[in-house]
Design an enzyme around this catalytic site. Structure first.
Site, PDB file in Angstrom:
ATOM      1  N   SER A  25       0.830  -1.212   0.000  1.00 40.89           N
ATOM      2  CA  SER A  25       0.000   0.000   0.000  1.00 40.89           C
ATOM      3  C   SER A  25       0.861   1.257   0.000  1.00 40.89           C
ATOM      4  O   SER A  25       2.003   1.239   0.456  1.00 40.89           O
ATOM      5  CB  SER A  25      -0.836   0.063   1.276  1.00 40.89           C
ATOM      6  OG  SER A  25      -1.454  -1.153   1.534  1.00 40.89           O
ATOM      7  N   THR A  53      -5.897   2.876   7.927  1.00 38.40           N
ATOM      8  CA  THR A  53      -7.313   2.762   8.276  1.00 38.40           C
ATOM      9  C   THR A  53      -7.569   2.772   9.776  1.00 38.40           C
ATOM     10  O   THR A  53      -8.682   2.549  10.223  1.00 38.40           O
ATOM     11  CB  THR A  53      -7.917   1.481   7.653  1.00 38.40           C
ATOM     12  OG1 THR A  53      -7.124   0.357   8.086  1.00 38.40           O
ATOM     13  CG2 THR A  53      -7.866   1.557   6.138  1.00 38.40           C
ATOM     14  N   ASP A  57       5.267  -4.063   8.690  1.00 41.35           N
ATOM     15  CA  ASP A  57       5.827  -3.775   7.366  1.00 41.35           C
ATOM     16  C   ASP A  57       7.300  -3.392   7.487  1.00 41.35           C
ATOM     17  O   ASP A  57       8.133  -3.799   6.676  1.00 41.35           O
ATOM     18  CB  ASP A  57       5.046  -2.639   6.692  1.00 41.35           C
ATOM     19  CG  ASP A  57       3.554  -2.954   6.587  1.00 41.35           C
ATOM     20  OD1 ASP A  57       2.737  -2.021   6.632  1.00 41.35           O
ATOM     21  OD2 ASP A  57       3.199  -4.159   6.471  1.00 41.35           O
TER      22      ASP A  57
END
Lengths: 304, 311
Positions: B10, B45, B229
């Site tokens: 992302s 989010t 990540d």
């Protein structure tokens, strides 16, 4: 240093143009970089092939809305570059106007990318948008000679012309203007090109001064892509640290020199676009502490 | 060092998750990073609001086609993380298979992001895709306990269970497996969580060995996003420098995490003010500020080799 930049530029999967070119150097220098990718392409359009997708003005607005809803739409700098789309550019203008309201001391660094060497490589109808809407919002502007001529409607054939054009650009908006390259003859010979800069400053006591500078930059025998984007990002970084001293770092020169030294093509062969990608990651030390290899001269007769 | 990573994750305009979390640290360590952004969102989010757009499987393929047409589809590493879409994940699988054909020594670092603490936060139908198609291609896998249990169908309640599960994961594909966090009790008390790792190595003389390690990692009282990540990216970097020494690679990786998280906690608490819980915006990783720690992490966590399981 708590300094946040909003950069609205292209993203390429491979290579260094647009946000790929601007983000790493700014992060290395300690800037927080929020990046909106105006396109996502496999690579820049100088390769034999390229594929990808563009962001619409509505999608740009959507992303900005998300930032705004979270009340984090506060930036110290905005940076924009190459754009092909009027509605996109106009949405960028709206966003910048709103961000400037949220933070009146915001600095907008604008590279008005339109063309070079006498021909436009964006649609012609972008010129009035730049001239009438974008440039008036800019605080720092980095046109090349052709773009400066387009914006002011004036041709540059002498140093005096260049100075006049920079003063006209000041009147249109930006207090800092750098003519990143010109066709003017260099005192150092034809292996050099001339760049100029002009900065209007208001001193502490309220008096106004203007500093005009010029630089002789060694030419390179290759076509690089992304160097303009890197230049604008580095100008942002160094004017942040030297807001009243238009010192342009020799970083760019270094990076190009570094690349030229890498014998990737082989003797006698012209390097391919893939081989000419900037050695960005490998140049981290030069980005952090550029050895100044290009000295700017103050043009006393034009400075006040 | 000429090392090129393809990272498919992302992108967020603001903050550090996915490619935003992985790219800067890898670049700082000298890796060339080609990044395909699977989505572009305003922010992660966990904020009150988020907006943005997703990349379709066709658009992903289009981007890969561009790279391929220019004959630059050659990578040393691939890195993938969070995905919500089966067709996207299946396109990723196709791309990896092709890239492995182009370069058989390519290393695929896979974070099989599916959920945590007993519940899935991606659609359930992603599990068979991970289990049957993605994990078999992976060379390095970084599941948490829940993801490891999902992939193997086995529960972990003891250290022996964890070791068995890692061996089952080896059989499915990856030679290197790191259980990034577990609920196992730490010998150092309840302020620590236990992570484990296992690496199968073929020695120069052809004999096979296996190194099993475990680490006690200090817990932090905050919800961070993007740390997984960062972990996967740094494990890529440090296994690159220590390809047959999982202990060293994990110590550096976990140490980097520690420095970044500590710096972030200090900043977040300062920003929030005394007695207030920091917001998601305030808890964004202090990535740029941690450059020196990323470049040269001071090792602050020691991994122990589990002799009884190592061969």
């Amino acid at each position: 240093m708590e300094c946040r930049v909003l950069s609205i530029q292209s993203h390429v999967v491979r290579g260094y143009v647009g946000n790929k070119s601007a983000t790493f150097p700014l992060q290395v220098l300690g800037f927080e970089v929020d990046s909106i990718n105006s396109v996502q392409f496999s690579n820049h359009t100088g390769y034999a092939h390229w594929k990808g997708q563009v962001l619409t003005a509505e999608e740009l607005n959507e992303l900005y809305e998300g930032i705004k809803l979270n009340k984090v739409n506060r930036y110290n700098y905005i940076l924009t570059g190459y754009s092909r789309d009027t509605s996109f550019l106009e949405m960028v203008v709206d966003i910048i106007q709103e961000l400037k309201k949220a933070n009146p001391s915001l600095v907008y660094v604008c590279d008005p990318v339109m063309g070079d060497h006498g021909s436009m490589y964006v649609p012609e109808y972008l010129l009035p948008v730049y001239r009438d809407k974008v440039v008036p919002l800019a605080d720092i502007l980095t046109p090349n000679q052709f773009e400066a001529e387009l914006l002011t409607g004036r041709k540059i054939t002498t140093e005096e012309d260049a100075v006049e054009v920079m003063d006209l650009l000041h009147k249109m908006g930006p207090e800092t203007v750098v003519l990143t390259s010109t066709d003017l003859p260099s005192k150092r010979g034809d292996q050099f090109l001339v760049a100029l800069g002009s900065q209007n400053i208001v001193k502490a006591d309220g008096t106004k001064t203007s500093q005009k500078i010029c630089m002789d930059i060694p030419k390179v025998d290759a076509v690089f892509v992304g160097t303009g984007d890197l230049f604008a990002a580095m100008l942002l970084a160094w004017t942040h640290h030297h807001p009243k001293d238009l010192k342009v770092s020799g970083t760019l020169h270094h990076l190009i020199q570094k690349l030229m030294k890498s014998e990737m093509a082989g003797p006698g062969k012209r390097p391919s676009p893939a081989q000419l990608e900037l050695r960005m990651v490998q140049s981290k030390a030069d980005i952090e502490k550029p050895a100044v290899v290009v000295e700017a001269q103050v043009l006393q007769k034009y400075s006040r």
